[in-house]
Design an enzyme around this catalytic site. Sequence first.
Site, PDB file in Angstrom:
ATOM      1  N   HIS A   1       0.828  -1.207   0.000  1.00  0.00           N
ATOM      2  CA  HIS A   1       0.000   0.000   0.000  1.00  0.00           C
ATOM      3  C   HIS A   1       0.861   1.254   0.000  1.00  0.00           C
ATOM      4  O   HIS A   1       1.491   1.610   1.002  1.00  0.00           O
ATOM      5  CB  HIS A   1      -0.963   0.029   1.197  1.00  0.00           C
ATOM      6  CG  HIS A   1      -1.876   1.219   1.168  1.00  0.00           C
ATOM      7  ND1 HIS A   1      -3.008   1.261   0.372  1.00  0.00           N
ATOM      8  CD2 HIS A   1      -1.818   2.427   1.773  1.00  0.00           C
ATOM      9  CE1 HIS A   1      -3.601   2.437   0.518  1.00  0.00           C
ATOM     10  NE2 HIS A   1      -2.895   3.164   1.359  1.00  0.00           N
TER      11      HIS A   1
ATOM     12  N   HIS B   1       1.177   5.341  -2.265  1.00  0.00           N
ATOM     13  CA  HIS B   1       0.627   6.283  -3.254  1.00  0.00           C
ATOM     14  C   HIS B   1       1.828   6.958  -3.917  1.00  0.00           C
ATOM     15  O   HIS B   1       2.304   7.990  -3.425  1.00  0.00           O
ATOM     16  CB  HIS B   1      -0.229   7.362  -2.580  1.00  0.00           C
ATOM     17  CG  HIS B   1      -1.374   6.851  -1.754  1.00  0.00           C
ATOM     18  ND1 HIS B   1      -2.693   6.983  -2.149  1.00  0.00           N
ATOM     19  CD2 HIS B   1      -1.414   6.222  -0.553  1.00  0.00           C
ATOM     20  CE1 HIS B   1      -3.490   6.458  -1.215  1.00  0.00           C
ATOM     21  NE2 HIS B   1      -2.734   5.987  -0.240  1.00  0.00           N
TER      22      HIS B   1
ATOM     23  N   GLU C   1      -7.851   3.964  -8.593  1.00  0.00           N
ATOM     24  CA  GLU C   1      -8.723   4.418  -7.496  1.00  0.00           C
ATOM     25  C   GLU C   1      -9.975   5.123  -8.011  1.00  0.00           C
ATOM     26  O   GLU C   1      -9.910   5.910  -8.950  1.00  0.00           O
ATOM     27  CB  GLU C   1      -7.939   5.395  -6.613  1.00  0.00           C
ATOM     28  CG  GLU C   1      -8.739   5.937  -5.431  1.00  0.00           C
ATOM     29  CD  GLU C   1      -7.939   6.941  -4.614  1.00  0.00           C
ATOM     30  OE1 GLU C   1      -7.680   6.662  -3.440  1.00  0.00           O
ATOM     31  OE2 GLU C   1      -7.563   7.997  -5.166  1.00  0.00           O
TER      32      GLU C   1
ATOM     33  N   SER D   1     -18.756  11.625  -4.630  1.00  0.00           N
ATOM     34  CA  SER D   1     -20.023  11.538  -3.926  1.00  0.00           C
ATOM     35  C   SER D   1     -21.136  12.387  -4.538  1.00  0.00           C
ATOM     36  O   SER D   1     -22.294  12.210  -4.187  1.00  0.00           O
ATOM     37  CB  SER D   1     -19.822  11.922  -2.462  1.00  0.00           C
ATOM     38  OG  SER D   1     -18.873  12.945  -2.351  1.00  0.00           O
TER      39      SER D   1
ATOM     40  N   GLU E   1      -9.944   4.525   8.974  1.00  0.00           N
ATOM     41  CA  GLU E   1      -8.608   5.021   9.277  1.00  0.00           C
ATOM     42  C   GLU E   1      -8.617   5.978  10.472  1.00  0.00           C
ATOM     43  O   GLU E   1      -7.630   6.048  11.207  1.00  0.00           O
ATOM     44  CB  GLU E   1      -8.072   5.746   8.025  1.00  0.00           C
ATOM     45  CG  GLU E   1      -6.727   6.428   8.223  1.00  0.00           C
ATOM     46  CD  GLU E   1      -6.223   7.095   6.964  1.00  0.00           C
ATOM     47  OE1 GLU E   1      -7.015   7.288   6.018  1.00  0.00           O
ATOM     48  OE2 GLU E   1      -5.028   7.422   6.924  1.00  0.00           O
TER      49      GLU E   1
HETATM   50  O1  MCF Z   1      -3.611   6.596   2.953  1.00  0.00           O
HETATM   51  C1  MCF Z   1      -3.368   7.965   3.111  1.00  0.00           C
HETATM   52  C2  MCF Z   1      -4.361   8.458   4.096  1.00  0.00           C
HETATM   53  N1  MCF Z   1      -5.726   8.093   3.753  1.00  0.00           N
HETATM   54  C3  MCF Z   1      -6.335   8.356   2.574  1.00  0.00           C
HETATM   55  N2  MCF Z   1      -5.857   8.718   1.438  1.00  0.00           N
HETATM   56  C4  MCF Z   1      -4.595   8.933   1.038  1.00  0.00           C
HETATM   57  C5  MCF Z   1      -3.437   8.653   1.768  1.00  0.00           C
HETATM   58  N3  MCF Z   1      -2.394   9.107   1.086  1.00  0.00           N
HETATM   59  C6  MCF Z   1      -2.845   9.624  -0.042  1.00  0.00           C
HETATM   60  N4  MCF Z   1      -4.173   9.527  -0.108  1.00  0.00           N
HETATM   61  C7  MCF Z   1      -4.930  10.014  -1.274  1.00  0.00           C
HETATM   62  C8  MCF Z   1      -6.128   9.183  -1.636  1.00  0.00           C
HETATM   63  O2  MCF Z   1      -5.772   8.139  -2.481  1.00  0.00           O
HETATM   64  O3  MCF Z   1      -5.422  11.292  -0.972  1.00  0.00           O
HETATM   65  C9  MCF Z   1      -6.681  11.490  -1.569  1.00  0.00           C
HETATM   66  C10 MCF Z   1      -7.030  10.208  -2.301  1.00  0.00           C
HETATM   67  O4  MCF Z   1      -6.756  10.313  -3.656  1.00  0.00           O
HETATM   68  C11 MCF Z   1      -7.545  11.787  -0.400  1.00  0.00           C
HETATM   69  S1  MCF Z   1      -9.229  12.044  -0.664  1.00  0.00           S
HETATM   70  C12 MCF Z   1      -9.345  13.650  -1.237  1.00  0.00           C
HETATM   71 FE    FE Z   2      -3.290   5.172   1.680  1.00  0.00          FE
END
Ligand code: MCF
Ligand code: FE
Length: 407
Positions: free
Chosen positions: A64, A66, A144, A148, A212
């Site tokens: 996991h 990004h 991804e 909404s 989370e």
């Molecule tokens: O995992 C971490 C924290 N939780 C959620 N989203 C993300 C994280 N790091 C990057 N993200 C990205 C997620 O994929 O940030 C955006 C999404 O594209 C947040 S939602 C506006």
């Molecule tokens: Fe994440």
Amino acid sequence: MYLIGADSLLLCDESFTTLKKGGIYFNEKEILEIDLYENLQNKPAKYQQYYHNCVITPTLSNLHLHLEFSQNKGVLEFGNFGKWLDSVIKNRDSLMDDSLQTQMQQEIQNLLKSGVGFVGAISSYGYDLEILANSPLRTFYFNEVMGSKPEILDALYQNLLARLEESKKFASQKFFPALAIHSPYSVHPALLKQALNLAKTQNLPLSVHFLESKEEREWLESKTGYFQNFFKKFFNAQMQPFYTPSEFLESLKTLKPYFVHCLEATHQELEAIAKMQGHIISCVKSNRLLNNKVLDLNLCKKLGIHPIFATDGKSSNDSLSLLDELRTALYVYANEDLESLAKTLLLGVTYYAHKNNPLGIKTGSLQKGFLPDFAIFKLNTKHQSALDLLLYAKEAKALYISGKQII
Ligand code: MCF
Ligand code: FE
């Protein structure tokens, strides 16, 4: 055929077997045999190498991250989930500027250098597609989906389909197109239904951020708190939560997803995840930085859940190195027995990262018939244990993927 060996092979099987002065005989497709190095030395091999003062493990899997958020360094706010999410919405465009490609390339090199051979990359935009597909890494490429507002759901679904199709052009034994549902608070039920249908009909691995933060739990359960304002503030929309946590879980029941974080999941919800054979991915440093909390390992143990460990993106970490991540986790879980925690952590990025994986990929362990993907670490300690590895190895000395030496 090829042969490598080292003072210790950490096989990363369920009982954490170590083979001293072990050898691995392999071709580009699979491991053919594992035995004492001296028993394999007479086999025909194009290449033979014994690594003195070293251990060999399967390559590490960081399932996991990004990669698209690799440019974050001091831009996003840490310490509180709401502040962090606000800062993502405000800064995400500027984090995706022209230097992103160079930065992602650098992070891929760092991943390889840290012994990682397999990643699960959450792709929000598709900017990371070619760079990952053309890299030596094996990849679950999680396209991804998120959204909404009813009026743009169709456009969002079309965009997801287009990214998925694009990623399928690169599909191979190393590159696996997949899907990510961002989270229960950010995906409308109609969009969820379409995405789940894709995952089912095309047998795509599925990842989802789940519970989370306290803010997420409060919103889903009580319709109050940070998220009430969030939708008004950024999307000018009056929103209701789409699901309770258990309704959301129920909709994913047959898909054996990767549930990422689960910090605020209850005993019953974790039990439900275990029952549906879902996987839990825990990102200790990210969880500390955004939520001041870490997953309860004892509860997981009671429920027979073996967590997978990963770094998350640089959006919530300073590094994508699993060696850094696991070393930090050793200190965070201060009440655990040290040596057995080290084994749990190492198995969480090898054996358990791939046990019961949705595509039946045989990897994460040094076993006959498994993929020939190896990380070699210099470690001149007496025991060459999991604990020694996590304490002293800061990078890999060599890395093999598909039997080919990358580093
Ligand atoms: O995992 C971490 C924290 N939780 C959620 N989203 C993300 C994280 N790091 C990057 N993200 C990205 C997620 O994929 O940030 C955006 C999404 O594209 C947040 S939602 C506006
Ligand atoms: Fe994440």
